[in-house]
Write an enzyme that holds these catalytic residues in place. Structure first.
Site, PDB file in Angstrom:
ATOM      1  N   LYS A   1       6.621   9.353 -10.909  1.00 57.99           N
ATOM      2  CA  LYS A   1       7.849  10.148 -11.043  1.00 57.99           C
ATOM      3  C   LYS A   1       8.850   9.466 -11.972  1.00 57.99           C
ATOM      4  O   LYS A   1       9.128   8.274 -11.809  1.00 57.99           O
ATOM      5  CB  LYS A   1       8.504  10.319  -9.665  1.00 57.99           C
ATOM      6  CG  LYS A   1       7.660  11.123  -8.696  1.00 57.99           C
ATOM      7  CD  LYS A   1       8.017  12.582  -8.789  1.00 57.99           C
ATOM      8  CE  LYS A   1       7.486  13.306  -7.559  1.00 57.99           C
ATOM      9  NZ  LYS A   1       7.941  14.658  -7.453  1.00 57.99           N
TER      10      LYS A   1
ATOM     11  N   CYS B   1      49.454  32.732 -15.354  1.00 58.21           N
ATOM     12  CA  CYS B   1      50.595  33.641 -15.470  1.00 58.21           C
ATOM     13  C   CYS B   1      51.038  34.213 -14.124  1.00 58.21           C
ATOM     14  O   CYS B   1      51.990  34.992 -14.058  1.00 58.21           O
ATOM     15  CB  CYS B   1      50.297  34.770 -16.433  1.00 58.21           C
ATOM     16  SG  CYS B   1      49.138  35.979 -15.764  1.00 58.21           S
TER      17      CYS B   1
ATOM     18  N   LYS C   1       3.261  15.590 -15.953  1.00 58.36           N
ATOM     19  CA  LYS C   1       3.415  16.342 -14.713  1.00 58.36           C
ATOM     20  C   LYS C   1       4.398  17.464 -15.007  1.00 58.36           C
ATOM     21  O   LYS C   1       5.605  17.250 -15.084  1.00 58.36           O
ATOM     22  CB  LYS C   1       3.933  15.434 -13.597  1.00 58.36           C
ATOM     23  CG  LYS C   1       3.988  16.117 -12.243  1.00 58.36           C
ATOM     24  CD  LYS C   1       4.263  15.096 -11.144  1.00 58.36           C
ATOM     25  CE  LYS C   1       4.239  15.725  -9.750  1.00 58.36           C
ATOM     26  NZ  LYS C   1       5.228  16.764  -9.545  1.00 58.36           N
TER      27      LYS C   1
ATOM     28  N   ASP D   1       6.795  20.535 -14.808  1.00 52.61           N
ATOM     29  CA  ASP D   1       7.724  20.915 -13.750  1.00 52.61           C
ATOM     30  C   ASP D   1       7.880  22.429 -13.735  1.00 52.61           C
ATOM     31  O   ASP D   1       8.755  22.994 -14.372  1.00 52.61           O
ATOM     32  CB  ASP D   1       9.079  20.243 -14.013  1.00 52.61           C
ATOM     33  CG  ASP D   1       9.919  20.188 -12.754  1.00 52.61           C
ATOM     34  OD1 ASP D   1       9.399  20.535 -11.675  1.00 52.61           O
ATOM     35  OD2 ASP D   1      11.090  19.808 -12.860  1.00 52.61           O
TER      36      ASP D   1
ATOM     37  N   CYS E   1      48.951  37.264 -20.620  1.00 56.32           N
ATOM     38  CA  CYS E   1      48.679  35.983 -19.972  1.00 56.32           C
ATOM     39  C   CYS E   1      48.417  34.923 -21.050  1.00 56.32           C
ATOM     40  O   CYS E   1      47.572  35.091 -21.922  1.00 56.32           O
ATOM     41  CB  CYS E   1      47.454  36.137 -19.076  1.00 56.32           C
ATOM     42  SG  CYS E   1      46.843  34.593 -18.414  1.00 56.32           S
TER      43      CYS E   1
ATOM     44  N   GLU F   1      -1.623  12.255 -17.857  1.00 61.30           N
ATOM     45  CA  GLU F   1      -1.142  13.489 -18.487  1.00 61.30           C
ATOM     46  C   GLU F   1       0.226  13.867 -17.918  1.00 61.30           C
ATOM     47  O   GLU F   1       0.627  13.338 -16.879  1.00 61.30           O
ATOM     48  CB  GLU F   1      -2.148  14.615 -18.235  1.00 61.30           C
ATOM     49  CG  GLU F   1      -2.257  14.960 -16.765  1.00 61.30           C
ATOM     50  CD  GLU F   1      -3.588  15.579 -16.360  1.00 61.30           C
ATOM     51  OE1 GLU F   1      -4.626  15.161 -16.893  1.00 61.30           O
ATOM     52  OE2 GLU F   1      -3.564  16.469 -15.503  1.00 61.30           O
TER      53      GLU F   1
ATOM     54  N   TYR G   1      -4.671  22.144 -15.887  1.00 61.24           N
ATOM     55  CA  TYR G   1      -5.015  20.724 -15.875  1.00 61.24           C
ATOM     56  C   TYR G   1      -6.060  20.341 -14.827  1.00 61.24           C
ATOM     57  O   TYR G   1      -6.281  19.175 -14.572  1.00 61.24           O
ATOM     58  CB  TYR G   1      -3.758  19.874 -15.639  1.00 61.24           C
ATOM     59  CG  TYR G   1      -2.898  20.389 -14.495  1.00 61.24           C
ATOM     60  CD1 TYR G   1      -3.330  20.307 -13.184  1.00 61.24           C
ATOM     61  CD2 TYR G   1      -1.661  20.967 -14.746  1.00 61.24           C
ATOM     62  CE1 TYR G   1      -2.562  20.788 -12.145  1.00 61.24           C
ATOM     63  CE2 TYR G   1      -0.876  21.451 -13.704  1.00 61.24           C
ATOM     64  CZ  TYR G   1      -1.336  21.354 -12.414  1.00 61.24           C
ATOM     65  OH  TYR G   1      -0.571  21.844 -11.396  1.00 61.24           O
TER      66      TYR G   1
ATOM     67  N   CYS H   1      42.216  38.118 -14.498  1.00 66.86           N
ATOM     68  CA  CYS H   1      43.635  38.341 -14.708  1.00 66.86           C
ATOM     69  C   CYS H   1      43.715  39.466 -15.735  1.00 66.86           C
ATOM     70  O   CYS H   1      43.137  39.368 -16.809  1.00 66.86           O
ATOM     71  CB  CYS H   1      44.270  37.068 -15.272  1.00 66.86           C
ATOM     72  SG  CYS H   1      45.905  37.355 -15.957  1.00 66.86           S
TER      73      CYS H   1
ATOM     74  N   CYS I   1      46.765  34.726 -10.902  1.00 61.97           N
ATOM     75  CA  CYS I   1      46.306  33.959 -12.070  1.00 61.97           C
ATOM     76  C   CYS I   1      46.952  32.576 -12.080  1.00 61.97           C
ATOM     77  O   CYS I   1      48.170  32.463 -11.963  1.00 61.97           O
ATOM     78  CB  CYS I   1      46.667  34.718 -13.344  1.00 61.97           C
ATOM     79  SG  CYS I   1      46.336  33.757 -14.836  1.00 61.97           S
TER      80      CYS I   1
HETATM   81  P1  AMP Z   1       4.336  17.264  -5.701  1.00 61.01           P
HETATM   82  O1  AMP Z   1       4.666  18.721  -5.503  1.00 61.01           O
HETATM   83  O2  AMP Z   1       5.505  16.449  -6.153  1.00 61.01           O
HETATM   84  O3  AMP Z   1       3.562  16.680  -4.590  1.00 61.01           O
HETATM   85  O4  AMP Z   1       3.383  17.206  -6.970  1.00 61.01           O
HETATM   86  C1  AMP Z   1       2.163  17.883  -6.950  1.00 61.01           C
HETATM   87  C2  AMP Z   1       2.232  19.038  -7.855  1.00 61.01           C
HETATM   88  O5  AMP Z   1       2.441  18.639  -9.204  1.00 61.01           O
HETATM   89  C3  AMP Z   1       0.970  19.800  -7.914  1.00 61.01           C
HETATM   90  O6  AMP Z   1       0.864  20.703  -6.858  1.00 61.01           O
HETATM   91  C4  AMP Z   1       1.074  20.519  -9.233  1.00 61.01           C
HETATM   92  O7  AMP Z   1       1.687  21.768  -9.011  1.00 61.01           O
HETATM   93  C5  AMP Z   1       2.059  19.707 -10.035  1.00 61.01           C
HETATM   94  N1  AMP Z   1       1.508  19.203 -11.303  1.00 61.01           N
HETATM   95  C6  AMP Z   1       2.137  19.297 -12.500  1.00 61.01           C
HETATM   96  N2  AMP Z   1       1.414  18.766 -13.486  1.00 61.01           N
HETATM   97  C7  AMP Z   1       0.268  18.314 -12.928  1.00 61.01           C
HETATM   98  C8  AMP Z   1      -0.883  17.678 -13.459  1.00 61.01           C
HETATM   99  N3  AMP Z   1      -1.002  17.374 -14.760  1.00 61.01           N
HETATM  100  N4  AMP Z   1      -1.883  17.384 -12.594  1.00 61.01           N
HETATM  101  C9  AMP Z   1      -1.769  17.671 -11.268  1.00 61.01           C
HETATM  102  N5  AMP Z   1      -0.702  18.270 -10.725  1.00 61.01           N
HETATM  103  C10 AMP Z   1       0.318  18.602 -11.540  1.00 61.01           C
HETATM  104 ZN    ZN Z   2      46.928  35.304 -16.297  1.00 59.45          ZN
END
Ligand code: AMP
Ligand code: ZN
Length: 732
Positions: free
Chosen positions: A375, A472, A136, A138, A492, A134, A247, A487, A469
């Site tokens: 990653k 000018c 990850k 961010d 200018c 699934e 998740y 400015c 500036c």
């Molecule tokens: P890291 O901080 O790089 O060690 O990655 C772990 C973190 O990824 C976890 O603490 C989660 O916050 C995040 N994460 C995001 N998506 C997922 C997912 N589908 N399953 C588990 N962790 C996830």
């Molecule tokens: Zn200027």
């Protein structure tokens, strides 16, 4: 029950409440009304479909709100009205997670995944392993507890053992249900894990706003989400539109009260909490899977359970694969399409699907052995900061732009990056010659994340902000509450050019075939030196220029000629007066008969106008007190521009005659200006702000404070774009 019958049943209830203009007669009736609202929230936020209009939803909501106000003792914490909490004036309380939140082991390529697969099979006694893969997400991780189907606590990850109690803020995440039917699975309390994210779109809007307020933008949506979760003002959290992806189930206890924490794998030992299928499940606002009451025994099953309970879990993104090749394929698939997703992901997470096998594999002190993060290639790169250029914008703002050794980041070569202002440079501790980390989050403009101070040799130099500036040479000024140096010489050159570009631009005078390139070229050739110069161009000379055929010169001449009849508000906007955007320009145009009328208004008088604060007022005042500006306007009038407001073009006898309209948010089908023109054509009038004089507010996507304001005035009708179009069709 089929989905269809289920929906019909809820729609019947909905219609009942919409028809009966009465309030609930008892707490039990109020609870039915709450369920109706929950049903529609679920449809809207979870399934992305609206079965009733926004105004209808609002009516139901207000009905409940009014009843709860009269019966404060019967307000339940999971009521749809209870998302809005009070601001916090203390620190967040520290809470302990039921099960520690671990991090994940990382892998970076196929061979890492092959290694991991081999080890996992060994640990599982060389048996087959099925994986669930699934995204990850961010964002910022969150841990949420539901007891008896009600959200009772949410916390940030913190140090993994303890985090901050951010329950009030999590209630502002609209796709996170305040109530979820876990009891159908025999679950009394449950701790679930997920990631709170800000979508790319919400992030872009958020950064634009920061920059408009003179604050440095954030580097990525992750920082924005994490920062927002820890804000003290829940209402602001609500405005920032966070979303939650769930998740993981880390703890479950059964209704019979035997608690089964699972300190080993973070996953409940499912064997102990199996329940028999019940025959008749209660009517829930979710749609599918009625009658299921077994707690799943696989991770993918858990994700499905979360989805069925109303959570955004990755059921549509996940893949279950028996072999590691399928895992690798899915990782590659998502790496290729990560830019197309509406939210940021920085990799994939591969998990052993069978929960018993997860137990068998166990965990180290840092991470579970049954999961690994894959990653994606970094969107970051390092480079050297070679120099800083200072660019002067239309309003005189001086923006430092970092010149770095070109570096490829996720398929794009980056060589210059805006570093915004002096405070930003200080905050990031940037020096000339520094090694810098550069990040590009999706389609978002690149940012310098930080300088690598460890790599300094001592030869790095301070970035010196100019005092004059760069174009000018006149002295730069900074207002007390701003981070931007400006400015203020209106002549200018840099500003003059930018102002001309703005004047001809699409939302201003809209002179087609007169773009930024042409303005710069004509300016450099001495063919154009100020705004009135647009109307005095020497077309004979222009036709001798390379790239200008007879046809294109004629097109340009025509476009310029046509712009003379543009309405007054476009000219006002085109003047580029600081803080005067399109809306303010329109409002001003309605209050005067001739543009030079503004010369006679004092700051106080300007502030009497709708939506004008001291900053805007003094900016307008300053502009019209400057004799050079007045001379320029007089010259424009002599050249044939209309500085007089056109007679109100209300169409007499139009069905919308006398009705007032206002638009907010982004419309999907119509351009805002066209939508307004349509109302005017039918006899309607456009107002510049929400007041009791307003009849209709038309709400597009990402509507802001106007909508909030309008909701408080019961006489205003709130329409979607669709409903607005219907209204027009009906009326014409
Ligand atoms: P890291 O901080 O790089 O060690 O990655 C772990 C973190 O990824 C976890 O603490 C989660 O916050 C995040 N994460 C995001 N998506 C997922 C997912 N589908 N399953 C588990 N962790 C996830
Ligand atoms: Zn200027």
């Amino acid at each position: 029950m089929t989905d269809y019958a289920h929906i019909q049943e809820w729609m019947e209830k909905t219609r009942f409440w919409l028809m009966e203009e009465k309030s609930p007669g008892s707490p039990a009736e109020a609870e039915i009304l709450r369920d109706v609202l929950r049903f529609h929230e679920y449809q809207y936020y979870h399934l992305d479909r609206a079965l009733i209009t926004d105004p209808e939803y609002d009516r139901l909501y207000k009905m409940l709100e009014a009843w709860e106000k009269a019966n404060p003792g019967s307000v339940t914490p999971d009521s749809p009205t209870q998302r809005v909490g009070k601001s916090l004036n203390t620190q967040f309380a520290t809470v302990t997670h039921l099960v520690p939140m671990l991090s994940l082991d990382n892998s970076y390529n196929a061979s890492d995944l092959y290694d991991w697969d081999r080890k996992a099979k060994e640990l599982a006694g060389n048996s087959m392993i099925e994986y669930c893969i699934e995204p990850k997400y961010d964002g910022a991780s969150i841990s949420i507890i539901y007891e008896n189907d009600v959200l009772v606590r949410s916390a940030t990850r913190g140090d993994g053992v303890q985090g901050d109690d951010i329950t009030v803020n999590s209630r502002q995440i609209r796709n996170l249900p305040l109530r979820a039917p876990f009891s159908r699975y025999g679950i009394q309390s449950i701790e679930i894990r997920g990631e709170v994210v800000m979508t790319k779109k919400a992030f872009e809007g958020f950064n634009l706003q920061l920059m408009e307020n003179g604050q440095p933008p954030l580097a990525n949506p992750r920082n924005a989400a994490a920062g927002t979760l820890r804000m003290k003002d829940p209402a602001e959290v609500g405005r920032r539109k966070l979303e939650a992806f769930l998740y993981h189930v880390s703890y479950v206890s059964q209704i019979s009260n035997t608690q089964i924490p699972n300190s080993n794998s973070q996953i409940p030992n499912s064997k102990n909490i199996l329940k028999e299928d019940s025959t008749e499940a209660p009517l829930e606002f979710g749609v599918s899977n009625f009658g299921i009451s077994k707690i799943p025994t696989t991770h993918s099953g858990m994700l499905q359970m979360l989805w069925d309970c109303g959570f955004r879990s990755p059921v549509h993104e996940m893949k279950v694969s028996a072999g590691i090749e399928g895992v690798i394929d899915h990782c590659n698939l998502y790496e290729a399409k990560r830019d197309d997703l509406p939210y940021e992901i920085d990799g994939m997470v591969v998990k052993v699907n069978n929960l018993d096998q997860q137990d068998q594999l166990g965990m180290t002190t840092h991470h579970p052995r049954w999961a690994i993060a894959y990653k994606f290639k970094a969107r970051q790169g390092t480079s050297r900061l070679r120099g800083v250029e200072f660019q002067v914008g239309r309003t005189g703002a001086v923006t430092p732009v970092a010149k770095i050794d070109p570096v490829g980041i996720g398929g794009v070569t980056v060589g210059s990056i805006s570093i915004h202002n002096e405070d930003y440079i200080k905050e990031k501790d940037l020096k000339l010659g520094d090694t810098v980390v550069v990040e590009r989050a999706g389609d978002v403009i690149p940012q310098i994340v930080r300088s690598v101070a460890e790599l300094r040799t001592g030869t790095e130099k301070e970035i010196v902000f100019p005092q004059t500036c760069p174009v000018c040479q006149s002295a730069l000024y900074k207002e007390a509450d701003e981070a931007v140096w400006r400015c203020i010489n209106v002549e200018c050159e840099a500003q003059v050019v930018e102002r001309i570009i703005h004047f001809v631009s699409k939302d201003a005078l809209d002179i087609r075939s007169f773009g930024e390139q042409q303005v710069r070229r004509f300016y450099e050739l001495g063919l154009l030196k100020d705004i009135p110069g647009i109307y005095k161009l020497d077309f004979d000379r222009i036709s001798t220029l390379e790239g200008f055929g007879k046809k294109s010169v004629e097109n340009l001449r025509l476009a310029i000629e046509q712009s003379k009849t543009q309405p007054l508000h476009r000219i006002i906007y085109g003047l580029g007066i600081r803080h005067v955007g399109e809306t303010t320009a329109k409002m001003l145009a309605q209050r005067i008969t001739h543009l030079l009328d503004l010369k006679a208004l004092t700051v106080d008088q300007l502030m009497q106008l709708e939506d004008i604060g001291p900053k805007v007022a003094s900016s307008i005042y300053g502009f019209f007190q400057n004799i050079k500006n007045i001379q320029m306007l007089a010259e424009l009038e002599n050249l044939g521009l209309t500085l007089r407001r056109a007679e109100q073009t209300t169409v007499e006898g139009g069905k919308l005659e006398g009705q007032t309209f206002l638009f907010t948010g982004t419309l999907s089908k119509l351009k805002r200006s066209d939508a307004e023109a349509m109302a005017e054509k039918a006899g309607g009038k456009i107002l510049s702000g929400v007041s009791s004089k307003l009849n209709y507010l038309i709400v597009g996507e990402d509507a802001g404070s106007k909508l909030e304001k309008a909701k408080k005035i019961p006489t205003i009708r709130i329409l979607t774009e669709e409903e607005y179009l219907n209204l027009l069709a009906y009326d014409n």
